[in-house]
Design an enzyme around this catalytic site. Structure first.
Site, PDB file in Angstrom:
ATOM      1  N   ASN A 131       0.815  -1.197   0.000  1.00 54.40           N
ATOM      2  CA  ASN A 131       0.000   0.000   0.000  1.00 54.40           C
ATOM      3  C   ASN A 131       0.858   1.260   0.000  1.00 54.40           C
ATOM      4  O   ASN A 131       0.971   1.947  -1.015  1.00 54.40           O
ATOM      5  CB  ASN A 131      -0.956  -0.022   1.207  1.00 54.40           C
ATOM      6  CG  ASN A 131      -1.981   1.097   1.150  1.00 54.40           C
ATOM      7  OD1 ASN A 131      -1.846   2.036   0.390  1.00 54.40           O
ATOM      8  ND2 ASN A 131      -2.999   0.993   1.968  1.00 54.40           N
ATOM      9  N   ASP A 132       1.525   1.530   1.115  1.00 52.11           N
ATOM     10  CA  ASP A 132       2.272   2.782   1.218  1.00 52.11           C
ATOM     11  C   ASP A 132       3.378   2.896   0.172  1.00 52.11           C
ATOM     12  O   ASP A 132       3.668   3.996  -0.300  1.00 52.11           O
ATOM     13  CB  ASP A 132       2.877   2.913   2.625  1.00 52.11           C
ATOM     14  CG  ASP A 132       1.791   2.981   3.691  1.00 52.11           C
ATOM     15  OD1 ASP A 132       0.710   3.495   3.382  1.00 52.11           O
ATOM     16  OD2 ASP A 132       2.033   2.508   4.812  1.00 52.11           O
ATOM     17  N   VAL A 133       3.981   1.765  -0.208  1.00 52.17           N
ATOM     18  CA  VAL A 133       5.111   1.834  -1.139  1.00 52.17           C
ATOM     19  C   VAL A 133       4.670   2.130  -2.570  1.00 52.17           C
ATOM     20  O   VAL A 133       5.507   2.331  -3.440  1.00 52.17           O
ATOM     21  CB  VAL A 133       5.958   0.537  -1.128  1.00 52.17           C
ATOM     22  CG1 VAL A 133       6.560   0.315   0.245  1.00 52.17           C
ATOM     23  CG2 VAL A 133       5.159  -0.658  -1.565  1.00 52.17           C
TER      24      VAL A 133
END
Lengths: 462, 102
Positions: free
Chosen positions: A387-389
Site C-alpha cells: 500500500n504505502d510503497v
C-alpha cells in the site's frame, strides 16, 4: 590463574564479534558468522560466571543459573516458533530486553557507585538512561509492528515537547552527578523520565519507518552495553557494545539511504499535525472492483505483467501461489517480473526471502530504481498486499506523512490491479489515492485465496 | 583542562579501544547488500546482549542479603539471556531462509 584466563576469553569473544559481524555482511558467510559470534558470547558468559568461583555464596549462583536457564528456554522457543512475518517485531522485542538489562544494571549499581566511586556516577547514569530509552522505545516499536498500536500518535508540538523532555532528562542527570544528589528518589525519577522519553521518541514515527528506528535503538543498546564495559573495565562489553553502536549507526544510515530518506526526517517526521489531513478513513470517490475471471482474461492478453509484493502477501503466505501465477503467465508468453521496494513488507529483504522460498528466479526480482522506468511499458501491475510503497502521495502531497519516501511508480502502467483485504488504510495509516484512479481496479480478498482463483481462471482459459 | 588530561590519562586504554572499535564497526559492515540489512541488524542485536555480562558481574558482587539488588539482578540476567539467545536464534532462522535460494 582464573583472572588471567578470563582476559584471554574476553579477547577471543571480542574477535568473534568483529569477525561475526564481518561475515554477516556477506550472504555466503552470514550464517557461520552468526554462529561464531554466538560461540564467542557463550565463552565470555561462562568465563565471567566462573571468574570469582571461590568468593560468592551459592545462592547467587543458583539465581544466575536459574535466570539463564529460564531465559534460554523462553528466548529459544520464542525465536523458533514465531512466524517469518513476525521477525522484525521480535528483533525489536529482544533489543528492548537488552536495553532493560542495561537499565536495571544502572539502578542496582547507582547506590554502590555513589558510595564508593562517585567519579564513575556519570557512566552509570549514562548507561541507565540509554538502556531505558532503548527499552521503552523498542516496546513501542514492537507494539506498532504487531499492530497493537496502529497509527502514529502525534501530540501537539511533539518535536518541541520531545526536545524539552530530552534536555530536562540530561540536565537532571548532570544535576545528580554534580550536586551529589544520591537519594534513590532522584534515581527512580530519572529512570521514569528516561522511560517516558523512549515512548515519546518512537510514538510519533510512522510504521513504515520502524525498521530504521529499530536499527537506531539497536545501536543505542550497544552504546548502553559499552558504558557497562566502561564501568566494570570489562573489555568484551566495551568492544561488543561500541562495535554494535558504530555498526548499528552506519546500518541505520545505510537503510535511510536505501529509502532515500534522511535520518532527521524519519526521527522528526512530518512537522505539525498533518497526519490526519491526508484523510484517515474518509472516502475519496469510488473504487472499481474487478473479478478474478476478468483479470485472468486481461492478464492473458498482456505482454508484460509486473507483480508488486507487500506485507499482505507475507501475511497470507501467498508466495507459492504467486509463483504458480508467474509460471502460468510465462507459459502464455507473458513477460513477468517482480518489483521489490526496499522496505516492502516490514523489513528490508523481507520479500526477497519469501519469494526465494517459493523458488522465484532471483533475476526476476527487480529493485526499485531499475524497475521504475519499466512501468510505462507494463500492461498490468498486480499489487499484492502493498500500500504505502505505491502511494503517489509520497511524491505529490507535501502534507503526507510519507512524503519524500521513494515509491514504485505503478501509476505509470497501463492498468493497475490492487489486491487488498479491504479498503483499510495502509501501515502508515493513510488513504491511498491510487485506489480511486480510473485505471486502478481492486481485487478484494485474502491474497492466497483470490490469487488461487485467478490461477484457476487462467487454467480454464485453455 | 588539567582535569580533562588527567581523565584521559587515567582511562587511556579504554579511550583507545572505543575509538578503534568505532572504526572497526564502520569498516566491518561497509558495502552490505540491502537483502542482508535485517539479518545484520538482528545479529548486531544479539551481540549487544553482551550487556548480560554486566548483569552477571552485578550479581557476583551483591551480598546475599541485599534482596532488592538480587531480584533486580536476576531479572537483568534473565532479560539479557533473552536478548542473547533469542537474538542469535532468530538471526540463524532468517539466514536459513536465504540458504534455500540455491
Amino acid at each position: 590463574m582464573n583472572i588471567d584466563l578470563i582476559h584471554i576469553i574476553y579477547l577471543f569473544g571480542s574477535v568473534t564479534f568483529i569477525l561475526g559481524l564481518k561475515m554477516l555482511s556477506n550472504p555466503k558467510t552470514a550464517r557461520n558468522g552468526n554462529l561464531l559470534a554466538a560461540a564467542g558470547m557463550t565463552a565470555a558468559i561462562v568465563g565471567t560466571i566462573f571468574l570469582k568461583e571461590n568468593e560468592v555464596s551459592p545462592i547467587i549462583y543458583y539465581l544466575i543459573f536459574g535466570a539463564i536457564l529460564v531465559g534460554t528456554v523462553v528466548g529459544w522457543l520464542t525465536a523458533k516458533r514465531v512466524q517469518m512475518t513476525k521477525m522484525p517485531e521480535l528483533v525489536s522485542l529482544f533489543n528492548g530486553m537488552g536495553g532493560a538489562c542495561a537499565g536495571l544494571i544502572g539502578l542496582i549499581e547507582f547506590p554502590k557507585v555513589a558510595a564508593h566511586h562517585p567519579e564513575k556516577l556519570g557512566i552509570v547514569l549514562a548507561g541507565m538512561i540509554i538502556g531505558s530509552v532503548s527499552f521503552s522505545g523498542s516496546m513501542i516499536a514492537w507494539a506498532k509492528l504487531n499492530g497493537t498500536l496502529r497509527n502514529a500518535i502525534r501530540l501537539p508540538k511533539y518535536n518541541i515537547v520531545n526536545t524539552l523532555v530530552l534536555i530536562g532528562l540530561l540536565a537532571y542527570a548532570v544535576y545528580i552527578v554534580v550536586a551529589g544528589a544520591y537519594d534513590p528518589m532522584h534515581l527512580y525519577l530519572l529512570f521514569t523520565l528516561a522511560i517516558v522519553y523512549g515512548v515519546l521518541f518512537v510514538i510519533p514515527i510512522g510504521g513504515a519507518d520502524m525498521p530504521v528506528v529499530i536499527s537506531l535503538l539497536n545501536s543505542f543498546t550497544g552504546l548502553a552495553a559499552a558504558f557497562g564495559g566502561f564501568l566494570y573495565d570489562n573489555q568484551v562489553m566495551l568492544t561488543g557494545g561500541i562495535l554494535v553502536g558504530s555498526a548499528g549507526t552506519l546500518l541505520t544510515l545505510v537503510m535511510c539511504k536505501a529509502m532515500n530518506r534522511p535520518l532527521y526526517s524519519v526521527v522528526f517526521g512530518a512537522f505539525g499535525e498533518t497526519a490526519a489531513s491526508a484523510g484517515g478513513g474518509e472516502s475519496q470517490g469510488s473504487v472499481r472492483e474487478v473479478s478474478s475471471s476478468d483479470l485472468a482474461v486481461q492478464m492473458n492478453y498482456s505482454s508484460k505483467v509486473l507483480i508488486v509484493p507487500g506485507y499482505g502477501l507475507a501475511v497470507a503466505q501467498a508466495q507459492h501461489v504467486v509463483k504458480e501465477l508467474e509460471t502460468l503467465l510465462e507459459e502464455r508468453g507473458v513477460e513477468v517480473a517482480y518489483a521489490i521496494h526496499p522496505v516492502a513488507g516490514r523489513m528490508p529483504g523481507h520479500m526477497n526471502v519469501l519469494l526465494a522460498e517459493s523458488n522465484v528466479d532471483y533475476d526476476k526480482l527487480k529493485e526499485m530504481e531499475d524497475v521504475n522506468p519499466e512501468f510505462a511499458q507494463t500492461d498490468v501491475v498486480l499489487v499484492v498486499g502493498a500500500n504505502d510503497v505505491v502511494n503517489p502521495a509520497a511524491k505529490t502531497d507535501p502534507t503526507s506523512p510519507i512524503f519524500g519516501m521513494p515509491i514504485l511508480e505503478v501509476e505509470n502502467a497501463k492498468s493497475v490491479v490492487v489486491n487488498k483485504r479491504s479498503m483499510n488504510a495502509g501501515y502508515a495509516g493513510i488513504q491511498n489515492e491510487l485506489f480511486f484512479r480510473d485505471k486502478t481496479s481492486m481485487l478484494f480478498g485474502d491474497a492466497k485465496k483470490v490469487l488461487g482463483e485467478l490461477v484457476n481462471e487462467l487454467k480454464n482459459l485453455d | 583542562m588539567e582535569d580533562l588530561i588527567a581523565y584521559f590519562t587515567n582511562n587511556k586504554e579504554i579511550i583507545f579501544i572505543v575509538i578503534l572499535m568505532v572504526f572497526v564497526g564502520v569498516e566491518v559492515i561497509g558495502n552490505v547488500p540491502a537483502v542482508l540489512h535485517t539479518p545484520l541488524m538482528s545479529g548486531a542485536n544479539a551481540i549487544h546482549g553482551v550487556v548480560i555480562i554486566g548483569a552477571i558481574l552485578v550479581m557476583l558482587d551483591s551480598s546475599p542479603d541485599n534482596y532488592l539488588a538480587l531480584s533486580l539482578g536476576t531479572l537483568a540476567v534473565f532479560l539479557g539471556t533473552l536478548n542473547v539467545v533469542g537474538g542469535f536464534v532468530v538471526t540463524d532462522r532468517m539466514l536459513d531462509m536465504f540458504k534455500k535460494k540455491k
